[in-house]
Structures are given as structure tokens and as C-alpha cells.
Scaffold this active site. Structure first.
Site, PDB file in Angstrom:
ATOM      1  CD  GLU A 109      -2.902   1.272   2.273  1.00  0.00           C
ATOM      2  OE1 GLU A 109      -2.862   0.472   3.217  1.00  0.00           O
ATOM      3  OE2 GLU A 109      -3.851   2.040   2.047  1.00  0.00           O
ATOM      4  CB  CYS A 117      -7.435   2.904   3.885  1.00  0.00           C
ATOM      5  SG  CYS A 117      -7.938   2.076   5.397  1.00  0.00           S
ATOM      6  CG  ASN A 162      -9.152  -2.377   2.515  1.00  0.00           C
ATOM      7  OD1 ASN A 162      -8.561  -3.446   2.637  1.00  0.00           O
ATOM      8  ND2 ASN A 162      -8.905  -1.356   3.304  1.00  0.00           N
ATOM      9  CD  GLU A 163      -9.334  -2.505   7.464  1.00  0.00           C
ATOM     10  OE1 GLU A 163      -9.570  -1.321   7.785  1.00  0.00           O
ATOM     11  OE2 GLU A 163      -8.418  -3.164   7.966  1.00  0.00           O
TER      12      GLU A 163
END
Ligand code: AHR
Length: 658
Positions: free
Chosen positions: A47, A243, A377-378
Site C-alpha cells: 500500500e 484504505c 477493502n475493510e
């Protein structure tokens, strides 16, 4: 002391001695070969956080090379003389450029200094490729001088090297020259200025790369950092996050289509890690997208990993957005879904297809053979499965062989986790991404995490994890030891755990937002942490199939009565790798007992690798990058059982052959 007291003390000492000397017999079944360990099992999570891309792995040394930073097109630059920013440049998605005008006097100068990312790190005697798009607006020639300078030098000259460059004609063209600094400097400055008649000139996309990049690519990666990835022998490469996939808002989500094609025309994106943590705020943190999806796929291929891109599911970061209107409504998801379908075409499509053609034009006509894609993602709450479902339907219809990764949210357990796993099963996700940044107690309690998981559901992708020590949220050996302990449950359950990636991957020592991280670097050096070594040992001794390993008929999971031991075993051709993690502060005697051998057959000890350190709460540093590392030791013996002692707080890999 009375006689009775003496006897009691002696008895207590004896009990202590017995428990110290207790031999832990571990039965390893060679007869029944277990589940294959997937080639994708241990991998890397990339990331762009902590300046992992621009200023890190991506070897570009110029910050704000296209004058596109929105706060100030000259952010990162120091202008002198007559410098004008203009915005009708040759690259539609990066319209800004600069005009260097005549300074008005023969002893005055017009030009620019670039500060790089925390300075520009250069090595004496090595070569650097400077390039620029330029034109002379009124035609004719214009002379420039390009230098690397040490503005803090006490020497007669500030420059480490200087080269002339003549720009000719009123058409935009790309120019390049090689710079060869005469000394190593961590924080050099790139300087360019008009010389000669000081004829006005226009400059765009000012770039400086080492010529010695990973695999020699011009738009390449920093060699030491890419090598640190390759040395992990990663089976899976997840990108681009994290994120940043989601964006603080949808317009700033990671948009892969903006990251392919000529680098000069890739629009920059805000990096959410610029401001997410105001206590570590970096107002000049943007994504140039120079390290884009083509480069990610190419790097995956070169380091032997399967690529795993994760795309936005149309939800902006849920941590940052409570208002449902921040997200794309389900019935308007088509452009997001099309992005996912087009990405598969970009990776795998024939050169005659729209996106396959883009890939071919970038130099890779052969498909990248993408097998996995992650959507979201989350994410959490019902809004996530609602968004995921149309993606699953569309991808299945167009590309039935692509395996889809869904998410179990940001928590390692709890309400969202318990809700999302069945939802992922209902939707038919192939893998579920689990995240856990947890303290020591959690890691010590998870040795059996996957032993009783649903064998009929999706497979597990432990997609982000790291031990964050309580009160010690920084890299240190003990945290890495507990990661090693936890990884035995991953290995033992290779039938359902198909991928695992520590996170985050990289951090610049002057530009981090999050720690611990796997690899640290400055402008010239890099350092592999203790956690890196744990990942490396698992990658190196991955094996092909799981072998059953039991102590007193039970898995070795650090459970009560197991003296802080965690263990797992795999088979690799004729070899067996037994991993034992001793999380206790006492040495532990182990007896590796191999069952299933023929009557006269024996096994032979080959070697052992011990990973331990007295620096429990420290790690390697840039100055001392090798103070904590695995050590190969002799391991001698032959028979149906092999005996050894595992030192306190040690991760040992035993290599055994039949
Ligand atoms: O790894 C850092 C961040 O942790 C990732 O971006 C996110 O997925 C998680 O919350």
C-alpha cells in the site's frame, strides 16, 4: 531449616528440574500427506502508505515532477528568476508546466531546485537519468544546465555533477542526459537553470531515475527495495492497498485506469495518508501513479507472485464516512463494475481487446494471467454485501475462472466479522480477507485459530496482520516471534488458509504514518526487520503439503500445558520442515518422532535455523541492519526420532530428510 523443610525444598527443586527437562514429544505423521500448501500462501501486501511508492519503491527522485500538486503547482520546487506556471501543456490529464523566462541580466539566473522526497539520495559514481519534456516557445535553441547540488557543502563547488542540455525548436520533445555525481549524498537537490542567452524555455515532467533500477526498467523500482520483496519468495502480491483503494471520498479512491499508459499523462491522486493521522501530517503526499497497475503486474511476475489487485466496491472509506450519500448507490455501480471487468481484460485480454491493447502498448503483449481479484477493502454492514453482489454476478458471468476475494471487515472477530463471513459464503466469494493488528495476548491466544473453521466455506486470506505490542507499537523482535507462532496455525490449516500477508510493507524513516512495518528505508539504505525474517523463513521453507504434527494427541498451539510451544510441519519432496516456536522464557526439549516410516527406514537431520535475539524489544536499524537475523546451526542425528532443544523465545525451523 528443619529436616522437613529441607526435604520439601529439595522436592520442589526436583520438580522444577523435571519440568525443565520435560521432553516434548511431537509426533509427525509421514504416512498421511495432508493438504497442499498453496503456492500463494505467503505473500506481500503493498500500500502507498509511509511513502512506500513515491519516495520509496518507485525510483523516481523528483517530487511533483509534473507541477500538478493542487495546493501549489510548485510544491517541492524552489523557483528563482522568472518562473511562470502555465496549464496548456502537452499532456491533457497533467496540464501544468513551467516557463523559464529570461532573468533580465547576464549575471542573473532563472531556474528551479527540486527537493525530492526528504532530499534526493544519490550514490557517488553511479548514473542517473535526467529527462524532461521541453520546447522553446519562440523557436531556436535554449541552453540549460542540470546539476545535482549539495547546498550545505563547505566545498568550493556546490554541485556533485553538472551537464549542459540544449533544447531545440518549438515542438514538445523529450530530452534526457545522464548525471554522474562524484559523491554519495542522502539529501542532494536537483537544480536546473537557463544559461547562454537565457532564451525562454518550457519544461514539463521533469524526472530523475537511477539507471540501475530493479530489472533495469526505465520507469523502474528502487533495486534494494524490490530485492527485499523478491527475497521473501512471495507467492501472492496484493496491491494497491488498503484504505487507499477506497478513498476518503469516492473521487479520491484508487483509480487504476489513471495509472496506466504513458507516465507523463497519469493524473496525480491525493494520498489519504497525507492527512488521516493529523499527528503525523504530510501535506505534500500525493500519488503520482508512476507506480501503476502495469508496474504492479510486471513486478508480480518478476518476483514470482500471483497478482492480487483490490478494487473499490463503490464504498468510500467507512471509517471516514457516516453519511450513506458518500457511497455510490447500488443501482449506479455499473462504472465501478466495468472498472473491474476492464481490469481483468487489461491483465488477461488479447492484444486485440481494448484494454489488452493498452497492456501490449506498454510492452507486455503476453497476458499477466490474473487469477484473483478483490472487491472492497475493510467494508462492513449490510451495505457491503449489497454492493459486492452485483460485482460477483458480473465477474462470474464474464470470467468464471477468476477467484473473488471478499472482506470480513476491519476486525479479527466480533459483530461485523460474524455477520460478514456467512454473507461472503452466501455470495460465493472464493476467499475472505481478514485483518488483524493485535497485541501479544491476541497472538498468543490464536494458535488454533483456523483449526475449527468451516471447511465448506470460502478460503481464508489473512490479508493484513502484524503484532502491535501493547505499549510497544513499533517493530521489535518479540512481536515478530509471536507472528511466527501465529503462522503455525496458518500453515497447519493450509487446506483453508490460502494466502497470508503481513502489513504494511514499507516505511520511509522520515515519512511514516503507521508502524510497525516490514521494511524500513531512507533515501539510500534499507533494512529488513525481524518480522521480515519471519516472513522470509516461512516463504523459504513453505513446503508442498501439510503433515500432521501432534503433542499428546493435540495440535501444538500454545495451549495451556504446552509450555508456550507452537508447531507445524510440512513436506517438501524428500524433505520435512518442522517449525517450532518457543514463546516461553525457558529452553524446551523436543523430540521429533516420525511415524509412518518403514521398519528399517530412518530420517536424517540436515540443519536447523534458529531465529532469536536478546534484543527483545528492539529491531534492526539502518545503521545495524543485521543484528537480528536467523542463524543456521548444525542439527545432527538419524533415526525414527530426532532430539533437540529450542532456546527460549526462539523460532526454529528444523530441516530433515528421509
Ligand atoms: O495497513 C494499514 C491500513 O490498515 C490499511 O490501509 C487498512 O486496510 C487497514 O486498516
Amino acid at each position: 531449616m528443619t529436616r522437613k523443610q529441607i526435604l520439601l525444598t529439595a522436592a520442589a527443586l526436583l520438580v522444577g528440574a523435571v519440568s525443565f527437562a520435560q521432553v516434548h514429544r511431537m509426533d509427525i505423521d509421514l504416512k498421511k500427506v495432508g493438504a497442499p500448501v498453496q503456492p500463494t500462501m505467503y505473500g506481500i501486501f503493498f500500500e502507498d502508505i509511509n511513502f512506500a511508492a513515491d519516495g520509496g519503491l518507485y525510483a523516481e527522485l523528483v517530487k511533483n515532477r509534473s507541477f500538478e500538486f493542487p495546493n501549489d503547482p510548485l510544491q517541492g520546487w524552489k523557483a528563482f528568476g522568472h518562473v511562470e506556471v502555465r496549464e496548456d501543456g502537452p499532456f491533457g490529464r497533467c496540464p501544468h508546466y513551467v516557463r523559464l523566462g529570461n532573468p533580465g541580466h547576464r549575471d542573473k539566473w532563472t531556474g528551479l531546485d527540486n527537493e525530492g522526497f526528504f532530499g534526493i539520495g544519490v550514490k557517488g559514481g553511479e548514473t542517473y537519468r535526467f529527462s524532461v519534456w521541453a520546447r522553446v516557445p519562440d523557436g531556436g535553441d535554449s541552453d540549460l544546465r542540470i546539476e545535482l547540488v549539495n547546498t550545505a557543502s563547505m566545498g568550493e563547488n556546490h554541485f556533485l555533477c553538472q551537464v549542459p542540455l540544449t533544447i531545440s525548436g518549438s515542438d514538445w520533445k523529450r530530452y534526457e542526459v545522464i548525471l554522474k555525481p562524484d559523491m554519495t549524498l542522502e539529501k542532494a537537490v536537483l537544480r536546473l537553470f537557463l544559461t547562454g542567452k537565457r532564451t525562454p524555455v518550457d519544461l514539463e515532467h521533469v524526472s530523475l531515475f537511477p539507471t540501475d533500477t530493479w530489472m533495469g526498467h526505465r520507469n523502474g523500482m528502487r533495486k534494494d527495495l524490490a530485492q527485499a520483496l523478491a527475497d521473501l519468495k512471495p507467492g501472492i502480491f496484493r496491491f494497491p492497498g488498503g484504505c487507499i483503494v477506497e478513498g476518503t471520498d469516492l473521487p479520491t479512491r484508487y483509480n487504476w485506469k489513471n495509472t496506466v499508459g504513458p507516465v507523463e499523462n497519469r493524473p496525480i491522486n491525493e494520498n489519504r495518508w497525507e492527512y488521516t493521522f493529523p499527528h503525523r501530517f504530510y501535506p505534500d503526499y500525493y500519488q503520482s501513479y508512476g507506480l501503476g497497475f502495469f508496474e504492479f503486474f510486471q513486478l508480480s511476475e518478476e518476483i514470482g507472485s500471483e497478482p492480487l489487485p483490490i478494487l473499490s466496491c463503490g464504498l468510500a472509506c467507512q471509517f471516514q464516512n457516516d453519511d450513506p450519500s458518500a457511497h455510490c448507490p447500488v443501482d449506479e455501480l455499473q462504472p465501478f463494475i466495468q472498472d473491474a471487468l476492464d481490469l481483468i481484460e487489461f491483465a488477461n485480454g488479447p492484444v486485440t481487446s481494448t484494454w489488452g491493447k493498452v497492456r501490449a502498448e506498454m510492452g507486455h503483449p503476453a497476458p499477466f494471467n490474473l487469477k484473483f481479484i478483490g472487491i472492497g477493502n475493510e467494508q462492513w454492514d449490510a451495505i457491503y454485501p449489497e454492493h459486492l453482489e452485483p460485482f460477483v454476478k458480473a465477474i462470474r458471468a464474464a470470467y468464471p475462472d477468476i477467484r473473488i476475494v471478499g472482506s470480513s471487515g476491519p476486525d479479527s472477530e466480533g459483530k461485523q466479522f460474524d455477520y460478514l463471513w456467512p454473507e461472503m459464503k452466501r455470495l460465493g466469494a472464493d476467499l475472505v480477507d481478514e485483518h488483524f493488528y493485535r497485541p501479544e495476548t491476541w497472538f498468543l491466544s490464536q494458535g488454533a485459530r483456523y483449526d475449527n473453521y468451516d471447511r465448506k466455506g470460502p478460503k481464508v486470506f489473512a490479508g493484513e496482520y502484524a503484532c502491535h505490542g501493547a505499549g510497544r507499537k513499533f517493530n521489535h523482535f518479540h512481536a515478530s516471534l509471536l507472528e511466527a507462532a501465529f503462522m503455525t496455525t496458518i500453515e497447519r490449516n493450509a487446506d483453508i488458509v490460502h494466502m497470508a500477508t503481513y502489513a504494511p510493507l514499507f516505511a520511509h524513516v522520515e515519512g511514516w504514518q503507521w508502524r510497525p512495518d516490514l521494511i524500513w528505508f531512507d533515501n539510500l539504505r534499507s533494512m529488513r526487520t525481524a518480522s521480515w525474517h519471519v516472513q522470509q523463513l516461512y516463504g523459504e521453507y513453505k513446503g508442498q503439503n501439510v503433515l500432521t504434527l501432534k503433542m499428546d494427541g493435540k495440535n501444538v498451539t500454545g495451549a495451556a500445558g504446552q509450555d508456550g510451544l507452537f508447531a507445524s510441519a510440512v513436506k517438501d519432496g524428500d524433505k520435512v520442515y518442522v517449525k517450532v516456536v518457543n514463546t516461553s522464557e525457558q529452553p524446551q526439549s523436543v523430540e521429533l518422532a516420525f511415524n509412518g516410516l518403514k521398519k528399517k527406514e530412518t530420517v536424517k537431520a540436515v540443519e536447523r535455523i534458529d531465529f532469536t535475539s536478546g534484543l527483545l524489544y528492539e529491531d534492526n536499524t539502518l545503521d545495524e541492519p543485521e543484528r537480528i537475523k536467523p542463524v543456521k546451526a548444525s542439527f545432527i542425528g538419524e533415526g525414527k526420532t530426532l532430539s533437540a532443544t529450542v532456546p527460549p523465545l526462539c523460532f526454529t525451523v528444523f530441516v530433515i530428510t528421509r
